[in-house]
Design an enzyme around this catalytic site. Structure first.
Site, mmCIF file in Angstrom:
data_model
loop_
_atom_site.group_PDB
_atom_site.id
_atom_site.type_symbol
_atom_site.label_atom_id
_atom_site.label_comp_id
_atom_site.label_asym_id
_atom_site.label_seq_id
_atom_site.Cartn_x
_atom_site.Cartn_y
_atom_site.Cartn_z
ATOM 1 N N GLY A 239 -0.771 -5.946 7.136
ATOM 2 C CA GLY A 239 -0.614 -4.666 6.854
ATOM 3 C C GLY A 239 0.469 -4.610 5.699
ATOM 4 N N GLU A 273 -0.411 -11.741 10.547
ATOM 5 C CA GLU A 273 -1.723 -11.826 10.195
ATOM 6 C C GLU A 273 -1.937 -11.127 8.726
ATOM 7 O OE1 GLU A 273 -4.366 -11.182 14.242
ATOM 8 O OE2 GLU A 273 -3.920 -9.414 13.174
ATOM 9 N N PRO A 274 -1.374 -11.699 7.851
ATOM 10 C CA PRO A 274 -1.375 -10.947 6.415
ATOM 11 C C PRO A 274 -2.644 -11.373 5.654
ATOM 12 C CG PRO A 274 0.047 -12.958 6.354
ATOM 13 C CD PRO A 274 -0.469 -12.787 7.763
ATOM 14 N N GLY A 275 -2.993 -10.411 4.796
ATOM 15 C CA GLY A 275 -4.359 -10.619 3.791
ATOM 16 C C GLY A 275 -3.989 -10.198 2.559
ATOM 17 N N ARG A 276 -3.717 -8.989 2.400
ATOM 18 C CA ARG A 276 -3.570 -8.437 0.886
ATOM 19 C C ARG A 276 -2.317 -8.925 0.565
ATOM 20 N NH1 ARG A 276 -5.252 -3.350 -0.138
ATOM 21 N NH2 ARG A 276 -5.501 -2.908 1.863
ATOM 22 N N TYR A 316 -11.698 4.472 -1.422
ATOM 23 C CA TYR A 316 -10.321 4.753 -1.256
ATOM 24 C C TYR A 316 -9.720 5.461 -2.300
ATOM 25 C CZ TYR A 316 -10.537 0.696 1.923
ATOM 26 O OH TYR A 316 -11.219 -0.368 2.689
ATOM 27 N N CYS A 346 -25.838 3.593 -10.214
ATOM 28 C CA CYS A 346 -26.546 5.030 -10.188
ATOM 29 C C CYS A 346 -25.895 5.882 -9.288
ATOM 30 C CB CYS A 346 -27.898 4.999 -10.186
ATOM 31 S SG CYS A 346 -28.756 4.046 -11.268
ATOM 32 N N GLU A 347 -24.420 6.153 -9.272
ATOM 33 C CA GLU A 347 -23.652 6.838 -8.573
ATOM 34 C C GLU A 347 -22.561 7.540 -9.240
ATOM 35 O OE1 GLU A 347 -23.972 7.213 -5.202
ATOM 36 O OE2 GLU A 347 -25.115 5.644 -4.744
ATOM 37 N N TYR A 375 -9.770 -7.834 -0.476
ATOM 38 C CA TYR A 375 -10.884 -6.717 -0.481
ATOM 39 C C TYR A 375 -11.729 -6.467 -1.759
ATOM 40 C CZ TYR A 375 -8.004 -6.513 3.652
ATOM 41 O OH TYR A 375 -7.002 -6.790 4.914
HETATM 42 N N1 PLP Z 1 -5.103 -8.025 11.158
HETATM 43 C C1 PLP Z 1 -6.038 -7.224 11.523
HETATM 44 C C2 PLP Z 1 -6.383 -6.978 12.970
HETATM 45 C C3 PLP Z 1 -6.681 -6.344 10.478
HETATM 46 O O1 PLP Z 1 -7.661 -5.384 10.858
HETATM 47 C C4 PLP Z 1 -6.223 -6.394 9.067
HETATM 48 C C5 PLP Z 1 -7.155 -5.740 8.167
HETATM 49 O O2 PLP Z 1 -7.603 -4.480 8.271
HETATM 50 C C6 PLP Z 1 -5.267 -7.616 8.695
HETATM 51 C C7 PLP Z 1 -4.713 -8.202 9.886
HETATM 52 C C8 PLP Z 1 -5.002 -7.788 7.273
HETATM 53 O O3 PLP Z 1 -4.396 -6.554 7.141
HETATM 54 P P1 PLP Z 1 -3.642 -6.654 5.465
HETATM 55 O O4 PLP Z 1 -4.706 -7.395 4.499
HETATM 56 O O5 PLP Z 1 -3.239 -5.514 5.098
HETATM 57 O O6 PLP Z 1 -2.655 -7.702 5.622
#
Ligand code: PLP
Length: 419
Positions: A239, A273-276, A316, A346-347, A375
């Protein structure tokens, strides 16, 4: 912050001139910097060093095998949400003991495969899911490990589509349900209750919502202790927000400085659990200008990337900085004009930028859509029967094609013509 920088007015990724990549691989094209990816991962690791957490990269944010392998090789675990992501995790030789699995709709087959693989644990999102996990584990004569995902009802002050920890959202269980689960834990055969999970949303720029959620979770951990339930793990989700425009998100150190003392008190093993945070600013989408259309209202810059390549602006209203690969040095080109940067789809919702002040651009010119590493490709689609773009990874002065552009044959190869 990242390794996309101008040198003599030309945009480079690390040591590679991006226009060379655009010409070689055509556009739309995703370009990632391996150095930026690792740098962000290591910053987080360092900030949390005293806790030695397991950092499980969130595969959904960017699921390219080379991105996953890079992180796994450097010590990351993986946070998965589907059988497909488990398949990817295996492909990059992620240790099962470093894989955690969330999702509100895990299928029996996905649960079976995960139990057989021996993943670290499931982040359980409902009572019914827990019963199914127990049935599957019992049938397989194996143990399944779980963390209960708590929905702490905290507003993270982010876009409502990426808010996941309020009562209105479908994720996790409330404290009352969690209490019932733990009180009845003996009924769930072959299930080990390892801990709690919380993920309140994405692109959260302030630490306060995280702290508010953690305070509630910590109170619950204490309550569980009094009930005789001893946990091993606390998974605090992902998050962390990044800079797309003018946001001032907390740095990894600022975040850690505030949350580590709270986490330490729990005495539990910590998972992130970082992604972004890791990949967001590590990738760009390169696109080429096809047409310029002037109307009475504004200028439309029609490019070859559309909402099928990068859906975040359409979905978003997300902001992505748009920069030319070649910065103009002539003054008359630098006069800004209100423009929409739009794709060929076409949107009317197919745009990468809306009402943006953009200098003059020429047909054929290349633009970089910044901060597209999270994403971006992972949410791309074949809408309008468009082939999904290629992806390139840069390492220093070298580059690697890590996903070929799809072909028309790829578009139809699972289809059958009847009648
Ligand atoms: N963990 C869970 C359960 C998620 O649903 C998400 C993203 O939706 C993430 C981790 C990764 O979130 P972020 O990319 O914001 O760090």
């Amino acid at each position: 912050m990242h390794d996309f920088k101008y040198r003599d007015n030309e945009l480079y990724c690390e040591g590679v001139r991006i226009e060379d990549l655009a010409r070689k691989f055509s556009t739309p094209l995703y370009v990632y910097s391996s150095h930026t990816i690792l740098d962000h991962f290591l910053k987080l690791k360092k900030a949390f060093a005293t806790l030695k957490p397991l950092i499980c990269f969130s595969v959904k944010s960017n699921s390219n095998l080379s991105v996953l392998r890079l992180l796994v090789k450097n010590g990351a675990g993986l946070d998965i949400v589907s059988g497909g992501e488990l398949y990817r995790a295996k492909k990059v030789h992620a240790a099962p003991s470093r894989i955690v699995y969330a999702s509100v709709g895990k299928s029996r087959q996905e649960i079976e495969e995960s139990v057989k693989t021996g993943i670290l644990f499931f982040n359980v999102e409902s009572l019914q899911e827990l019963s199914l996990i127990s049935d599957v584990a019992t049938a397989l004569k194996k143990q399944a490990r779980v963390c209960i995902r708590i929905n702490p009802n905290i507003d993270p002050h982010t876009h409502r589509y990426i808010t996941t920890g309020t009562v209105e959202s479908k994720f996790g269980v409330d404290f009352d349900t969690a209490r019932i689960i733990f009180l009845n834990r003996e009924n769930f055969k072959n299930v080990q209750f390892l801990g709690l999970h919380v993920h309140i949303g994405s692109q959260i720029t302030q630490v306060d919502p995280f702290l508010a959620a953690l305070r509630r979770i910590c109170r619950f951990i204490d309550e569980l202790k009094r009930m005789g339930v001893c946990l091993e793990y606390l998974n605090i989700g992902g998050g962390l927000g990044i800079i797309y425009k003018e946001e001032k998100p907390q740095t990894a150190e600022e975040f850690a400085h505030r949350v580590v003392p709270v986490l330490k008190k729990t005495g539990l093993k910590i998972i992130l659990e970082p992604g972004r945070f890791i990949v967001g600013n590590s990738g760009i989408l390169v696109t080429q200008v096809r047409y310029i259309k002037e109307t009475q209202a504004k200028r439309f810059i029609v490019v070859d990337a559309g909402m099928n390549d990068l859906v975040r602006p359409s979905l978003y209203g997300a902001y992505h900085e748009i920069q030319p690969l070649l910065k103009s040095v002539t003054c008359d080109k630098n006069i800004l004009k209100k423009s929409d940067v739009v794709g060929p789809i076409c949107e009317s919702g197919d745009f990468l930028a809306k009402d943006r002040l953009i200098p003059w651009v020429d047909v054929g010119e290349y633009l970089a859509v910044m901060s597209a590493g999270a994403y971006g490709f992972s949410m791309s689609s074949n809408y309008n029967s468009r082939c999904r773009s290629a992806e390139v990874m840069v390492k220093g002065s070298k580059f690697y094609l890590i996903r070929e552009r799809e072909s028309f044959e790829d578009l139809v190869n699972k289809e059958k013509v009847t009648g």
